[in-house]
Write an enzyme that holds these catalytic residues in place. Structure first.
Site, PDB file in Angstrom:
ATOM      1  N   ILE A   1       0.894  -1.157   0.000  1.00 49.20           N
ATOM      2  CA  ILE A   1       0.000   0.000   0.000  1.00 49.20           C
ATOM      3  C   ILE A   1       0.938   1.214   0.000  1.00 49.20           C
ATOM      4  O   ILE A   1       1.909   1.263   0.763  1.00 49.20           O
ATOM      5  CB  ILE A   1      -0.953  -0.030   1.225  1.00 49.20           C
ATOM      6  CG1 ILE A   1      -1.810   1.230   1.356  1.00 49.20           C
ATOM      7  CG2 ILE A   1      -0.229  -0.273   2.525  1.00 49.20           C
ATOM      8  CD1 ILE A   1      -2.889   1.099   2.462  1.00 49.20           C
ATOM      9  N   SER A   2       0.704   2.168  -0.909  1.00 47.85           N
ATOM     10  CA  SER A   2       1.641   3.277  -1.095  1.00 47.85           C
ATOM     11  C   SER A   2       1.734   4.170   0.140  1.00 47.85           C
ATOM     12  O   SER A   2       0.809   4.243   0.942  1.00 47.85           O
ATOM     13  CB  SER A   2       1.205   4.144  -2.271  1.00 47.85           C
ATOM     14  OG  SER A   2       1.126   3.385  -3.446  1.00 47.85           O
ATOM     15  N   GLN A   3       2.856   4.874   0.220  1.00 50.08           N
ATOM     16  CA  GLN A   3       3.071   5.904   1.241  1.00 50.08           C
ATOM     17  C   GLN A   3       1.905   6.911   1.165  1.00 50.08           C
ATOM     18  O   GLN A   3       1.472   7.274   0.066  1.00 50.08           O
ATOM     19  CB  GLN A   3       4.390   6.585   0.876  1.00 50.08           C
ATOM     20  CG  GLN A   3       4.809   7.736   1.721  1.00 50.08           C
ATOM     21  CD  GLN A   3       5.982   8.486   1.048  1.00 50.08           C
ATOM     22  OE1 GLN A   3       6.221   8.333  -0.161  1.00 50.08           O
ATOM     23  NE2 GLN A   3       6.677   9.263   1.822  1.00 50.08           N
TER      24      GLN A   3
END
Ligand code: SAH
Length: 216
Positions: A60-62
């Site tokens: 899950i992206s930053q």
């Protein structure tokens, strides 16, 4: 653990100082319970300034990258967006919280099932339609979209995704090998105008994107 407090701090310390200005994005990021989109063992890190593992080789992206893509997509309530790479469902939930209707394609069936559960738990299931498949072909039956957000990196932007953009619509995608360029493509006046935003690191897009010559 006070997730509400951590989420407020995430917006104030990670997003505002880096230049995220769109009030709808800041409100959505302040509202969506990101901890419900990560595996239970990762919850305590859910609001940290980094990507998190959500499965084998998937992340899950930053938070900042999710905010940046949501802002640069230039969406307004009532718009329709296509996402490629549902993953945890978090990016889709942020768009839904901005009043956008979302169609999201994920190649891994298990992740799509988990995303459906996460979106249900967080209360965004009604605004997000999910499909399992190779996102290279987009979701032509639901086109055109005011924005396309690609969250797995192809070597070049898949042509079908550009064709599914509405006039004036915007595609945001990481493009390249290993370290990618986050590119923004706007469909305007019969053409496509492309600019690079920042270097990013996403997981590679699988499937047809791995052999683009066959696809074109
Ligand atoms: N947007 C997600 C994070 C995406 S991680 C979130 O908010 O959590 C990248 C995702 O893209 C992974 O789940 C991966 O399985 C998926 N993916 C990779 N190649 C794909 C393809 N060709 N079509 C659709 N999804 C793909």
């Amino acid at each position: 653990m006070d997730f509400d407090k951590q989420r407020k701090r995430m917006v104030e310390r990670q997003l505002v100082p880096r230049g995220i200005r769109d009030g709808r994005v800041l409100t959505a990021m302040g509202a969506v319970p990101r901890h419900l989109f990560v595996p239970p063992g990762q919850r305590r890190y859910a609001y940290d300034d980094c990507p998190l593992p959500i499965g084998p080789d998937q992340t899950i992206s930053q938070p900042y990258i999710v905010a940046l893509m949501s802002e640069r997509a230039g969406l307004t309530p009532g718009d329709r967006a296509l996402e490629i790479g549902t993953g945890s469902g978090y990016q889709a939930a942020v768009l839904a919280a901005m009043g956008v209707t979302v169609w999201s394609v994920e190649i891994a069936a298990g992740l799509s099932r988990q995303a459906a559960a996460n979106l249900g738990d967080a209360g965004y299931a009604d605004a997000v339609s999910l499909r399992v498949g190779d996102g290279w072909t987009g979701w032509p039956e639901e086109a055109p979209f005011q924005a396309v957000l690609v969250t797995a990196a192809p070597l070049d932007v898949p042509r079908p995704l550009l064709e599914q953009l509405d006039e004036g619509g915007v595609l945001v995608a990481p493009v390249g090998l290993s370290v990618q360029d986050l590119v923004l493509v706007r469909r305007e006046g019969g053409g496509y105008h492309r600019q690079s935003l920042i270097p990013v690191r996403f997981v590679p897009m699988r499937g047809r994107a791995e052999s683009p010559s066959e696809g074109d």
